[in-house]
Design a protein around this motif. Structure first.
Motif, PDB file in Angstrom:
ATOM      1  N   GLU A 197      34.265  38.736  41.338  1.00 40.34           N
ATOM      2  CA  GLU A 197      34.415  38.829  39.885  1.00 40.34           C
ATOM      3  C   GLU A 197      34.200  40.311  39.527  1.00 40.34           C
ATOM      4  O   GLU A 197      33.376  40.993  40.132  1.00 40.34           O
ATOM      5  CB  GLU A 197      33.365  37.880  39.279  1.00 40.34           C
ATOM      6  N   PRO A 198      34.953  40.846  38.533  1.00 39.89           N
ATOM      7  CA  PRO A 198      34.962  42.301  38.328  1.00 39.89           C
ATOM      8  C   PRO A 198      33.609  42.971  38.030  1.00 39.89           C
ATOM      9  O   PRO A 198      33.334  44.037  38.575  1.00 39.89           O
ATOM     10  CB  PRO A 198      35.921  42.488  37.137  1.00 39.89           C
TER      11      PRO A 198
ATOM     12  N   PHE B 265      38.442  38.147  45.582  1.00 40.92           N
ATOM     13  CA  PHE B 265      37.499  37.025  45.566  1.00 40.92           C
ATOM     14  C   PHE B 265      36.209  37.373  44.826  1.00 40.92           C
ATOM     15  O   PHE B 265      35.340  36.517  44.683  1.00 40.92           O
ATOM     16  CB  PHE B 265      37.160  36.571  46.986  1.00 40.92           C
TER      17      PHE B 265
ATOM     18  N   MET C 130      46.831  28.314  33.385  1.00 41.85           N
ATOM     19  CA  MET C 130      45.851  27.463  34.068  1.00 41.85           C
ATOM     20  C   MET C 130      44.434  27.735  33.566  1.00 41.85           C
ATOM     21  O   MET C 130      43.576  26.856  33.605  1.00 41.85           O
ATOM     22  CB  MET C 130      45.866  27.750  35.573  1.00 41.85           C
TER      23      MET C 130
ATOM     24  N   ASP D 263      41.929  40.611  37.278  1.00 41.19           N
ATOM     25  CA  ASP D 263      41.136  39.382  37.292  1.00 41.19           C
ATOM     26  C   ASP D 263      41.928  38.241  36.680  1.00 41.19           C
ATOM     27  O   ASP D 263      42.713  38.433  35.754  1.00 41.19           O
ATOM     28  CB  ASP D 263      39.845  39.589  36.495  1.00 41.19           C
ATOM     29  N   GLY D 264      41.709  37.055  37.218  1.00 48.83           N
ATOM     30  CA  GLY D 264      42.259  35.855  36.613  1.00 48.83           C
ATOM     31  C   GLY D 264      41.097  34.928  36.347  1.00 48.83           C
ATOM     32  O   GLY D 264      40.004  35.139  36.853  1.00 48.83           O
ATOM     33  N   LEU D 265      41.308  33.919  35.572  1.00 46.90           N
ATOM     34  CA  LEU D 265      40.237  32.967  35.284  1.00 46.90           C
ATOM     35  C   LEU D 265      40.602  31.594  35.803  1.00 46.90           C
ATOM     36  O   LEU D 265      40.196  30.565  35.272  1.00 46.90           O
ATOM     37  CB  LEU D 265      39.935  32.943  33.784  1.00 46.90           C
ATOM     38  N   ALA D 266      41.403  31.606  36.852  1.00 45.06           N
ATOM     39  CA  ALA D 266      41.811  30.366  37.506  1.00 45.06           C
ATOM     40  C   ALA D 266      42.300  30.747  38.890  1.00 45.06           C
ATOM     41  O   ALA D 266      42.727  31.879  39.123  1.00 45.06           O
ATOM     42  CB  ALA D 266      42.931  29.681  36.728  1.00 45.06           C
ATOM     43  N   ILE D 267      42.241  29.810  39.781  1.00 48.03           N
ATOM     44  CA  ILE D 267      42.759  30.043  41.122  1.00 48.03           C
ATOM     45  C   ILE D 267      44.263  30.206  41.021  1.00 48.03           C
ATOM     46  O   ILE D 267      44.912  29.632  40.147  1.00 48.03           O
ATOM     47  CB  ILE D 267      42.386  28.849  42.037  1.00 48.03           C
TER      48      ILE D 267
ATOM     49  N   HIS E 201      42.574  25.356  31.144  1.00 52.41           N
ATOM     50  CA  HIS E 201      41.961  24.117  31.636  1.00 52.41           C
ATOM     51  C   HIS E 201      40.580  24.332  32.241  1.00 52.41           C
ATOM     52  O   HIS E 201      39.858  23.381  32.472  1.00 52.41           O
ATOM     53  CB  HIS E 201      42.878  23.454  32.657  1.00 52.41           C
ATOM     54  N   ASN E 202      40.237  25.570  32.498  1.00 53.80           N
ATOM     55  CA  ASN E 202      38.885  25.844  33.003  1.00 53.80           C
ATOM     56  C   ASN E 202      37.907  26.140  31.873  1.00 53.80           C
ATOM     57  O   ASN E 202      36.714  26.317  32.110  1.00 53.80           O
ATOM     58  CB  ASN E 202      38.917  27.004  33.985  1.00 53.80           C
ATOM     59  N   PHE E 203      38.439  26.222  30.657  1.00 52.53           N
ATOM     60  CA  PHE E 203      37.604  26.564  29.510  1.00 52.53           C
ATOM     61  C   PHE E 203      37.708  25.523  28.394  1.00 52.53           C
ATOM     62  O   PHE E 203      37.574  25.850  27.221  1.00 52.53           O
ATOM     63  CB  PHE E 203      37.952  27.969  29.006  1.00 52.53           C
TER      64      PHE E 203
END
Lengths: 452, 452
Positions: free
Chosen positions: B81-82, B79, B138, B63-67, B141-143
């Motif tokens: 989420e786990p 695509f 990255m 899993d990643g937390l950004a594209i 920047h989403n958090f």
């Protein structure tokens, strides 16, 4: 017979609120129920499948972010966390909506947005989000906070939270995934965009890492009925779970919230108001009343006293159980569920209830409507509320599960169908389609595409 | 033949790493695969069911937390989420372990602890947590973060995060849920406790709102191989996904980490080290090599250049594709995946690879082992690594899914079974049982009860 804009007959929406083995606070003590079901995913899956057979719009899972301090005397929330629970139910159902609770106070918009997008993909368009600002002050201590955020500040945060999640859900155009094998082009870069949200609370660059989901957004659901809650609902909510005991109150709420929608450019048909209802079905009226009475015999008074003390912010253990409700602090002092506080106080004052009587009255559904009667009487009640501007359907809080749901499906739903009040088949494949809600247009897309 | 402490023959553990439609970076361009499967939950469920038929220990979801900034040239993560993905898979499987990634850098311990507890209940004891500190800058920047937390600080946070989650999982005794209907006692108050964790980073009161789960904790998995990562793994991990290309390196890693466990009072058999392996199976060696070659013809060079530039912190677009790898910054400058950086640099230097050659080599599994050969050759490779102290099994990164998994199950697994290296039946019902791991004793319980 009322019809909607498409000339279709208006029908009511029914939501199954799944809370452990039933909403009556002593359900776990009754031989009807099996409390160990609370740890069995198969039990939840069977409930959802049965509700789907009966064509309920959706199931709904509440959630807290702290243990109920009253747990020694009975369960409160489910033992499963909503996303894992709903995804496991999605896998064994096809049509029923899956509405889960997530907090805007203790969550992060990027995380919440992607989990709902994923649930919507997993379920092929059946996800709904019950947006809560979290009423339980205990939650703060599980998230490194000294104190729970103040009520109106929670709504300020909730508003910006929604703004961010909607931007993230729109950060991919519906047709951004092009998968052109020959050219080696997997997505179209012009159709996925950073959102660069910079607000007072959140700073989120985006885009989402998940393509836009079948419904665009999950169906947005809300439950608070305070002034802040009503305004938030008018702006965002597509369904409201509300608590009213009297049609007059329900009408006032219904009219008020639907009117508030206009200033946000929304039409009233894009919001379904669903008061909570805990029915006790009997073949005769006296059987229903006896059953109601019997359920209350299992009540552990400490449980009710504890819950009520918390809700009213007063220690009721020091007052006689069979005496009147004492003076309680004003609603301004409440930083949890302001709506619940108001329902309880109004109920006690209006009907001059003792503390014990109030505990019994709210044991069925914490202030939501309750009604004990025959299938015809219950259908009459539903029909009156639905036709007289009190609601668009009901949020069903069955006292015992699955027992009372079975009775309702076998005895009341056929009566509702005879009256043309409830569907016999699902209208569509997604929760939005079944709830009569439009799919949100992408706020960023230059060439919006409508899917589904 | 080596045996474990119980006199049972030691067998290897196999994990299916599910990454979209396969690990080869150009898998989506090949006619073998259907890229739209990435949005179909049924596809993931079928993969897991097939791996379960073949008796794999587990599936694993990264899993990643950004594209991925490279998404225009191909997919990277799934695509879904786990948690939502794994719960939907849990619903249609019975025995296979379900390992999901969650970040200690961007998550909250209370939230992560309850989601894994819930997944463990949903799956009846099959949850595993791949603990990551998140390598992708990255994500910050989403958090709402200006910058990604520095590498060693991420591990400081991860350590305390684990301490908190373990306390939360132990906050209920296994027998805290008493459900005494007659007495009206739902839980035993002496067996559920606040944890009152107050550390440098986290302040969490607890207890959990979810009863202790079938496995006590999810199986704890880790993947970083840096100095910080090794120490963390030695302290906490019960499985490690690692990346080695050579048996010597694998042996060094294996010996080092297992030795480090001793100072934490742990025995080496409580950790399964599983190097990544991307096999290409051919009926003949030349068929396998041809297939390997063919896969690489689909590579979009921009994709590989972009990924490699990020991993090595250097802009490779300015260097000739068929020239040598230029000087790269030192490992100290890397704040993402330090292990991956090292694997890439070592590989290029050792074999004097051009940039293009390096891209092709890592296209199969981003630096994990690859091997093209006949079923016997692959079984030889596996057996050598397993018997010679390089591993306890493998983390399978099939180039194309489901195609290459099918080939492996049909051609290689029977050969491994003939050699007694792989199970024919599951040993138990939980992931811990199948991986030979003990169920954690509750650190707080005064009367510890062993379940399962």
């Amino acid at each position: 017979m009322s019809t909607n804009a498409n000339g279709q007959r208006r029908q009511m929406h029914l939501n199954l609120f799944i809370q452990g083995i039933g909403h009556h606070e002593a359900a776990w003590r009754h031989p009807n129920t099996d409390p160990m079901n609370m740890l069995d995913i198969g039990y939840y899956q069977r409930l959802a499948k049965r509700a789907e057979e009966a064509k309920f719009d959706s199931i709904f899972i509440a959630d807290g972010l702290a243990i109920n301090s009253n747990i020694n005397f009975g369960p409160f929330n489910n033992f499963f966390e909503p996303f894992t629970l709903l995804a496991a139910i999605a896998a064994v159902t096809e049509s029923i909506g899956l509405i889960g609770t997530a907090s805007t106070t203790y969550g992060e918009p990027y995380d919440v947005a992607r989990k709902f997008a994923s649930l919507d993909h997993v379920s092929k368009g059946r996800a709904g989000w019950n947006i809560v600002t979290t009423g339980n002050e205990m939650s703060a201590h599980n998230f490194g906070k000294e104190a729970h955020l103040e009520h109106s500040q929670r709504y300020v945060r909730a508003n910006e939270f929604l703004e961010v999640t909607r931007k993230l859900w729109d950060s991919w155009d519906d047709d951004a995934l092009v998968v052109d094998r020959r050219k080696g082009m997997f997505t179209d870069p012009s159709k996925i965009r950073e959102i660069h949200h910079k607000g007072n609370i959140f700073d989120v660059r985006g885009p989402s890492d998940i393509p836009r989901s079948p419904q665009g957004y999950p169906v947005l659901v809300q439950a608070g009925s305070s002034e802040d809650g009503r305004e938030f609902a008018a702006k965002y909510a597509e369904a409201i779970y509300t608590a009213q005991n009297r049609l007059d109150d329900a009408r006032e709420f219904y009219t008020d919230v639907k009117r508030r929608m206009l200033k946000y450019g929304r039409t009233p048909d894009q919001l379904n108001i669903l008061p909570g209802m805990a029915p006790i079905v009997g073949l005769t009226e006296s059987e229903a009343k006896e059953k109601e009475q019997e359920l209350n015999e299992y009540i552990v008074p400490e449980y009710g006293l504890h819950q009520l003390s918390k809700s009213l912010n007063v220690d009721l253990f020091t007052y006689p159980l069979d005496g009147p409700l004492p003076e309680v602090p004003s609603v301004e002092s409440i930083n949890g569920g302001k709506s619940r506080y108001q329902v309880y106080v109004d109920l006690a004052r209006r009907e001059n209830l003792t503390i014990r009587q109030l505990i019994h009255r709210i044991a069925f559904g914490r202030g939501h409507g309750t009604y004990a009667g025959t299938p015809e009487q219950i259908a009459d009640y539903f029909e009156e509320w639905f036709r007289e501007g009190g609601c668009d359907g009901f949020n069903m809080l069955f006292p015992h599960l699955p027992h009372d749901m079975e009775r309702f499906i076998e005895l009341v739903i056929p009566e509702l169908r005879r009256r043309g009040l409830f569907r016999t088949e699902y209208a569509g494949r997604t929760l939005r389609e079944n709830m009569g809600l439009t799919r949100p247009v992408n706020q960023f897309a230059t060439t919006p595409i409508k899917i589904g």
